[in-house]
Design a protein around this motif. Structure first.
Motif, PDB file in Angstrom:
ATOM      1  N   ILE A 196      79.374 100.149  47.355  1.00  0.00           N
ATOM      2  CA  ILE A 196      78.018 100.586  46.996  1.00  0.00           C
ATOM      3  C   ILE A 196      77.651 100.040  45.899  1.00  0.00           C
ATOM      4  N   ILE A 197      78.225 100.287  44.810  1.00  0.00           N
ATOM      5  CA  ILE A 197      77.986  99.823  43.568  1.00  0.00           C
ATOM      6  C   ILE A 197      77.656  98.148  43.414  1.00  0.00           C
ATOM      7  N   VAL A 198      78.816  97.499  43.820  1.00  0.00           N
ATOM      8  CA  VAL A 198      78.422  96.119  43.754  1.00  0.00           C
ATOM      9  C   VAL A 198      77.465  95.517  44.783  1.00  0.00           C
ATOM     10  N   GLY A 199      77.209  96.188  45.871  1.00  0.00           N
ATOM     11  CA  GLY A 199      76.072  95.960  46.825  1.00  0.00           C
ATOM     12  C   GLY A 199      74.733  95.974  45.980  1.00  0.00           C
ATOM     13  N   PHE A 200      74.785  97.049  45.181  1.00  0.00           N
ATOM     14  CA  PHE A 200      73.335  97.466  44.631  1.00  0.00           C
ATOM     15  C   PHE A 200      73.064  96.649  43.689  1.00  0.00           C
ATOM     16  N   GLN A 201      74.417  96.198  42.748  1.00  0.00           N
ATOM     17  CA  GLN A 201      73.939  95.085  41.764  1.00  0.00           C
ATOM     18  C   GLN A 201      73.643  93.791  42.167  1.00  0.00           C
ATOM     19  N   LEU A 202      74.175  93.508  43.341  1.00  0.00           N
ATOM     20  CA  LEU A 202      73.919  92.140  44.099  1.00  0.00           C
ATOM     21  C   LEU A 202      72.321  92.208  44.203  1.00  0.00           C
ATOM     22  N   PHE A 203      71.863  93.470  44.704  1.00  0.00           N
ATOM     23  CA  PHE A 203      70.394  93.629  45.173  1.00  0.00           C
ATOM     24  C   PHE A 203      69.574  93.290  43.912  1.00  0.00           C
ATOM     25  N   ILE A 204      69.930  93.819  42.543  1.00  0.00           N
ATOM     26  CA  ILE A 204      69.461  93.514  41.531  1.00  0.00           C
ATOM     27  C   ILE A 204      69.267  92.291  41.027  1.00  0.00           C
ATOM     28  N   THR A 205      70.445  91.627  40.990  1.00  0.00           N
ATOM     29  CA  THR A 205      70.462  90.441  41.017  1.00  0.00           C
ATOM     30  C   THR A 205      69.585  89.133  41.790  1.00  0.00           C
ATOM     31  N   GLY A 206      69.439  89.698  43.055  1.00  0.00           N
ATOM     32  CA  GLY A 206      68.367  89.029  43.877  1.00  0.00           C
ATOM     33  C   GLY A 206      67.048  89.152  43.185  1.00  0.00           C
ATOM     34  N   PHE A 207      66.518  90.498  42.811  1.00  0.00           N
ATOM     35  CA  PHE A 207      65.287  90.728  42.168  1.00  0.00           C
ATOM     36  C   PHE A 207      65.211  89.885  40.891  1.00  0.00           C
ATOM     37  N   ILE A 208      66.134  89.835  39.920  1.00  0.00           N
ATOM     38  CA  ILE A 208      65.806  89.214  38.750  1.00  0.00           C
ATOM     39  C   ILE A 208      65.696  87.663  39.134  1.00  0.00           C
ATOM     40  N   ALA A 209      66.623  86.986  40.136  1.00  0.00           N
ATOM     41  CA  ALA A 209      66.499  85.524  40.437  1.00  0.00           C
ATOM     42  C   ALA A 209      65.152  85.386  40.905  1.00  0.00           C
ATOM     43  N   GLU A 210      64.706  86.254  41.788  1.00  0.00           N
ATOM     44  CA  GLU A 210      63.226  86.041  42.222  1.00  0.00           C
ATOM     45  C   GLU A 210      62.022  86.138  41.065  1.00  0.00           C
ATOM     46  N   LEU A 211      62.578  86.851  40.350  1.00  0.00           N
ATOM     47  CA  LEU A 211      61.569  86.785  38.940  1.00  0.00           C
ATOM     48  C   LEU A 211      61.537  85.709  38.247  1.00  0.00           C
ATOM     49  N   VAL A 212      62.966  85.141  38.101  1.00  0.00           N
ATOM     50  CA  VAL A 212      63.132  83.851  37.421  1.00  0.00           C
ATOM     51  C   VAL A 212      62.371  82.608  38.151  1.00  0.00           C
ATOM     52  N   THR A 213      62.525  82.479  39.669  1.00  0.00           N
ATOM     53  CA  THR A 213      61.870  81.540  40.037  1.00  0.00           C
ATOM     54  C   THR A 213      60.429  81.392  40.249  1.00  0.00           C
ATOM     55  N   ARG A 214      59.763  82.906  40.214  1.00  0.00           N
ATOM     56  CA  ARG A 214      58.390  83.059  40.135  1.00  0.00           C
ATOM     57  C   ARG A 214      58.029  82.231  39.108  1.00  0.00           C
ATOM     58  N   ASN A 215      58.681  82.448  37.700  1.00  0.00           N
ATOM     59  CA  ASN A 215      58.171  81.932  36.579  1.00  0.00           C
ATOM     60  C   ASN A 215      58.723  80.478  36.234  1.00  0.00           C
ATOM     61  N   ALA A 216      59.392  80.087  37.034  1.00  0.00           N
ATOM     62  CA  ALA A 216      60.214  78.726  36.670  1.00  0.00           C
ATOM     63  C   ALA A 216      59.004  77.716  36.792  1.00  0.00           C
ATOM     64  N   THR A 217      59.112  76.423  36.230  1.00  0.00           N
ATOM     65  CA  THR A 217      58.317  75.669  36.451  1.00  0.00           C
ATOM     66  C   THR A 217      58.317  74.760  37.755  1.00  0.00           C
ATOM     67  N   GLU A 218      59.769  74.846  38.217  1.00  0.00           N
ATOM     68  CA  GLU A 218      59.953  74.274  39.458  1.00  0.00           C
ATOM     69  C   GLU A 218      58.948  74.935  40.530  1.00  0.00           C
ATOM     70  N   ARG A 219      58.503  76.038  40.299  1.00  0.00           N
ATOM     71  CA  ARG A 219      57.806  76.977  41.299  1.00  0.00           C
ATOM     72  C   ARG A 219      56.570  76.143  42.036  1.00  0.00           C
ATOM     73  N   ASN A 220      56.587  76.166  43.319  1.00  0.00           N
ATOM     74  CA  ASN A 220      55.585  75.386  44.075  1.00  0.00           C
ATOM     75  C   ASN A 220      55.670  73.934  43.877  1.00  0.00           C
ATOM     76  N   LYS A 221      56.631  73.384  43.542  1.00  0.00           N
ATOM     77  CA  LYS A 221      56.907  71.965  43.678  1.00  0.00           C
ATOM     78  C   LYS A 221      57.704  71.764  44.701  1.00  0.00           C
ATOM     79  N   TYR A 222      56.988  70.959  45.639  1.00  0.00           N
ATOM     80  CA  TYR A 222      57.574  70.557  46.963  1.00  0.00           C
ATOM     81  C   TYR A 222      57.671  68.949  47.142  1.00  0.00           C
TER      82      TYR A 222
END
Ligand code: UDP
Ligand code: MG
Length: 311
Positions: free
Chosen positions: A279-305
């Motif tokens: 439960i603890i590790v799973g929850f941390q993975l969730f948080i990691t996922g959210f942070i990674a999403e935030l990072v990609t939202r703000n990255a310069t690579e965003r919307n580069k296809y």
């Protein structure tokens, strides 16, 4: 109109460069190709740059870029790619291990057989066993993980359709996986050609044993970026959900055992700790996922296809 651009990254290869240059010129003259050679000096400290300067001074087909320090082969290739104007781009090592005689056939494979990328395959290799054995393992794992059926992923001698090198970006130590990067970018017609290989004539190899460790770490990065680079939550979230679900089920089972079957000493059972951990590790993975999403939202690579055409 330039037919062939030859990109040559080098680090301290003063003995090989003049010979390599003469050899390339001779091969290009045989088929009367229009071509250019782009030398990239990756921070050499010997006389290499002086040699290239002299060559460039006397030959309009030669371009050269000099790094202020050593950034690595990937960086050198990336900068070389920026300067190409030919229909077909050839990369080769500067140490005479790759043969310029292969260039015309590689060119033909791109132009008439429709390949996006053709990788050389040093079937008969002239390298020490300490290198050839790990390389076999590395190529096997890479084939299995990426689904790209190449025998010699990291061969320095390769040919590309111009679009490929103008689309992809190579950095870090990623030159080992250019076919994988190209495939992720949508260039799927990847071919292979057996090429002649020679033992290193002058100088020493510029890569140590660390290449294998870094090589494998890069493979994981590339696989991850290609699949989940634009949606990291799908990776972390899926893993987190699975763990939380398992953990929750375990704790539910233990609680039921205590409540209905009056089981004792639940908190001492290994299963209890496994449940908590999941439960603890799973929850941390969730948080990691959210942070990674935030990072990609703000990255310069965003919307580069990688867009092939807009009409
Ligand atoms: N090279 C480079 N930068 C580096 C290391 C290597 O430009 O940091 C060049 C090197 O000069 C050669 C090519 O990359 O032209 C392949 O390197 P090497 O022959 O040392 O590798 P090996 O054949 O041993 O795998
Ligand atoms: Mg070499």
């Amino acid at each position: 109109m330039v037919q062939i651009s030859i990109v040559i990254p080098f680090l301290n290869e003063e003995e090989s460069l003049p010979e390599l240059y003469r050899w390339i010129k001779q091969v290009m003259a045989e088929r009367d190709f229009s071509y250019e050679i782009i030398f990239v000096d990756d921070g050499s400290s010997d006389g290499s740059w002086k040699i290239i300067e002299d060559i460039q001074f006397n030959d309009a087909a030669v371009k050269a870029v000099k790094f202020r320090r050593n950034y690595g082969k990937s960086a050198a290739l990336n900068v070389g790619f920026e300067h190409t104007s030919g229909d077909v781009v050839i990369t080769m090592d500067a140490d005479l291990q790759d043969s310029p005689d292969e260039i015309p056939d590689l060119y033909d494979m791109i132009i008439s057989q429709g390949y996006d990328l053709v990788s050389g395959w040093k079937k008969k290799r002239f390298d020490p066993l300490s290198k050839t054995i790990p390389t076999k393992i590395y190529n096997g794992v890479t084939r299995w993980m990426t689904g790209i059926k190449l025998h010699d992923m990291n061969c320095g001698l390769k040919a590309y359709r111009s679009e490929v090198v103008k689309t992809i970006e190579v950095y870090g130590e990623m030159h080992r996986y250019i076919p994988v990067i190209a495939k992720w970018a949508g260039f799927t017609r990847i071919g292979e050609k057996e090429v002649q290989h020679q033992a290193r004539k002058y100088g020493v190899t510029k890569f140590g044993l660390s290449r294998f460790l870094y090589g494998f770490l890069d493979l994981f990065s590339i696989m991850f970026m290609g699949k989940f680079g634009k949606r990291p939550m799908h990776f972390f979230g899926a893993l987190g959900t699975l763990m939380n679900f398992l953990g929750f089920a375990i704790l539910l089972y233990l609680s039921a055992a205590k409540l209905f079957l009056s089981a004792t000493g639940i908190a001492n059972r290994p299963l209890f700790f496994l449940g908590l951990l999941l439960i603890i590790v799973g929850f941390q993975l969730f948080i990691t996922g959210f942070i990674a999403e935030l990072v990609t939202r703000n990255a310069t690579e965003r919307n580069k296809y990688k867009i092939e055409k807009t009409i």
